[in-house]
Scaffold this active site. Sequence first.
Site, PDB file in Angstrom:
ATOM      1  N   GLY A 221       0.764  -1.237   0.000  1.00 56.56           N
ATOM      2  CA  GLY A 221       0.000   0.000   0.000  1.00 56.56           C
ATOM      3  C   GLY A 221       0.801   1.296   0.000  1.00 56.56           C
TER       4      GLY A 221
ATOM      5  N   TRP B  24       2.018   2.948  -2.579  1.00 53.96           N
ATOM      6  CA  TRP B  24       1.532   3.852  -3.637  1.00 53.96           C
ATOM      7  C   TRP B  24       0.187   4.447  -3.208  1.00 53.96           C
ATOM      8  CZ3 TRP B  24       2.538   2.483  -9.481  1.00 53.96           C
ATOM      9  CH2 TRP B  24       3.922   2.389  -9.698  1.00 53.96           C
TER      10      TRP B  24
ATOM     11  N   ASP C  69      -8.294 -10.519  -7.711  1.00 55.66           N
ATOM     12  CA  ASP C  69      -7.277 -10.804  -8.712  1.00 55.66           C
ATOM     13  C   ASP C  69      -7.614  -9.975  -9.956  1.00 55.66           C
ATOM     14  OD1 ASP C  69      -5.837 -11.910 -10.805  1.00 55.66           O
ATOM     15  OD2 ASP C  69      -6.056 -13.969 -10.088  1.00 55.66           O
TER      16      ASP C  69
ATOM     17  N   ASP D 133       1.351  -1.405 -10.226  1.00 54.95           N
ATOM     18  CA  ASP D 133       2.720  -1.799  -9.853  1.00 54.95           C
ATOM     19  C   ASP D 133       2.779  -3.319  -9.704  1.00 54.95           C
ATOM     20  OD1 ASP D 133       5.368  -1.361  -9.059  1.00 54.95           O
ATOM     21  OD2 ASP D 133       4.836  -1.132  -6.953  1.00 54.95           O
TER      22      ASP D 133
ATOM     23  N   LYS E 248       4.023  -0.944 -14.267  1.00 56.62           N
ATOM     24  CA  LYS E 248       5.364  -1.538 -14.193  1.00 56.62           C
ATOM     25  C   LYS E 248       5.530  -2.592 -15.276  1.00 56.62           C
ATOM     26  CE  LYS E 248       6.666  -4.065 -10.528  1.00 56.62           C
ATOM     27  NZ  LYS E 248       7.083  -3.919  -9.121  1.00 56.62           N
TER      28      LYS E 248
HETATM   29  N1  SAM Z   1       2.642  -0.676  -5.266  1.00 56.76           N
HETATM   30  C1  SAM Z   1       2.723  -1.501  -4.068  1.00 56.76           C
HETATM   31  C2  SAM Z   1       3.223  -0.639  -2.947  1.00 56.76           C
HETATM   32  O1  SAM Z   1       3.720   0.436  -3.235  1.00 56.76           O
HETATM   33  O2  SAM Z   1       3.082  -1.038  -1.797  1.00 56.76           O
HETATM   34  C3  SAM Z   1       3.632  -2.689  -4.267  1.00 56.76           C
HETATM   35  C4  SAM Z   1       3.072  -3.704  -5.211  1.00 56.76           C
HETATM   36  S1  SAM Z   1       3.923  -5.218  -5.130  1.00 56.76           S
HETATM   37  C5  SAM Z   1       5.400  -4.869  -5.966  1.00 56.76           C
HETATM   38  C6  SAM Z   1       3.096  -6.183  -6.304  1.00 56.76           C
HETATM   39  C7  SAM Z   1       1.691  -6.577  -5.890  1.00 56.76           C
HETATM   40  O3  SAM Z   1       1.065  -7.168  -7.008  1.00 56.76           O
HETATM   41  C8  SAM Z   1       1.632  -7.625  -4.766  1.00 56.76           C
HETATM   42  O4  SAM Z   1       1.009  -7.093  -3.637  1.00 56.76           O
HETATM   43  C9  SAM Z   1       0.779  -8.748  -5.374  1.00 56.76           C
HETATM   44  O5  SAM Z   1      -0.143  -9.294  -4.464  1.00 56.76           O
HETATM   45  C10 SAM Z   1       0.044  -7.990  -6.480  1.00 56.76           C
HETATM   46  N2  SAM Z   1      -0.490  -8.850  -7.524  1.00 56.76           N
HETATM   47  C11 SAM Z   1       0.205  -9.754  -8.288  1.00 56.76           C
HETATM   48  N3  SAM Z   1      -0.649 -10.369  -9.123  1.00 56.76           N
HETATM   49  C12 SAM Z   1      -1.879  -9.828  -8.898  1.00 56.76           C
HETATM   50  C13 SAM Z   1      -3.161 -10.048  -9.454  1.00 56.76           C
HETATM   51  N4  SAM Z   1      -3.321 -10.955 -10.426  1.00 56.76           N
HETATM   52  N5  SAM Z   1      -4.209  -9.340  -8.998  1.00 56.76           N
HETATM   53  C14 SAM Z   1      -4.044  -8.426  -8.023  1.00 56.76           C
HETATM   54  N6  SAM Z   1      -2.858  -8.168  -7.440  1.00 56.76           N
HETATM   55  C15 SAM Z   1      -1.792  -8.862  -7.878  1.00 56.76           C
END
Ligand code: SAM
Length: 251
Positions: free
Chosen positions: A53, A55, A94, A119, A159
Site C-alpha cells: 500500500g 503507492w 485478482d 505496480d 510496471k
Molecule cells: N505498489 C505496491 C506498494 O507500493 O506497496 C507494491 C506492489 S507489489 C510490488 C506487487 C503486488 O502485485 C503484490 O502485492 C501482489 O499481491 C500484487 N499482484 C500480483 N498479481 C496480482 C493479481 N493478479 N491481482 C491483483 N494483485 C496482484
Amino acid sequence: MGKSSKDKRDIYYRKAKEEGWRARSAFKLIQIDETYQIFDGVKRVVDLCAAPGSWSQVLSRRIYGDGSDPQVKIVAVDIQEMAPLKGVVQIKGDITKLETAQQIISHFDGGLADLIISDGAPDVTGLHDIDFYGQSQLILSALNITTHTLKIGGTFVAKMFKGDDMSLMFSQLKLFFKHVSFVKPKSSRESSLENFVLCRDYCPPQNYQPEIIDPSLENHDHLVNKSNEQDYINKLVVPFVAIGDLKGFDK
Ligand code: SAM
C-alpha cells in the site's frame, strides 16, 4: 522474508522507514510525479496491485489529503489484504479475473478515473521469458480495466520488465494513448529490469468498445470469429493480447 543488511543500507529503505511509508516503492511513484506531474488535477484514481500500500499511501497523502474534496475517489486493488488507509476504498481481488474488473468498474458508476496506476508483479520464477509473460498478463489486465474506467485524456502508469518486446509493447499501447514512454525513477534499483510505462492522453481507436478480455485467452473465440464492423475495430487492437512471449520454452 526478512530484509537483508544490503536492503537496510539502501537510502530509500531508510527514508521510507523515517517518513512512514509502507515500502520504498513509494519513492518511485513520488519521483514519477515530480518529473511528469501525473497528479496534476487528478481526483479519481485506481491503484492496481496495491499491497502493501505504499503507492496508495502516496495517493492518500497527496490527493485525498484532509478529505475536504468530496470529488476525490481512490480505489486500491490487490489479491492480498492490506491495512486500511484514509480515503482509499479497497477491493481484495485478482485483476486478471473478470469479476474483479467488474467490481472496480462498479465503483466508478457514472464517472471515470483520471489516473490508473499498476505496480503489479507476478511471483518471479527467475526464467525471464516466463516472468515477462506473467508481467504482460498483468499489464493486459490493467489495460482491460483501464479501457473501462479511464477518462479520455487520462493517464496510465504500469510496471514492466525491460525485455525484447518493449518496442512491441510500445506500438500496442500507442493504439490507446497519444504519448507513451518508458521511465525509470532513480529509486528503482539500477540492477533491476524494472521499468515503468507512462501512457498519457488516453485516446482509444475510434468506435472501439471496451470489452473485458480473459487475459489467459482461454475464451477468445469471439475475438476471432466475428465479422461485423464493431468486432473488426476491436479485433484491430487484439494484438495487445499477444504481448509477452514464450519463446524461451523452446530454447
Ligand atoms: N505498489 C505496491 C506498494 O507500493 O506497496 C507494491 C506492489 S507489489 C510490488 C506487487 C503486488 O502485485 C503484490 O502485492 C501482489 O499481491 C500484487 N499482484 C500480483 N498479481 C496480482 C493479481 N493478479 N491481482 C491483483 N494483485 C496482484
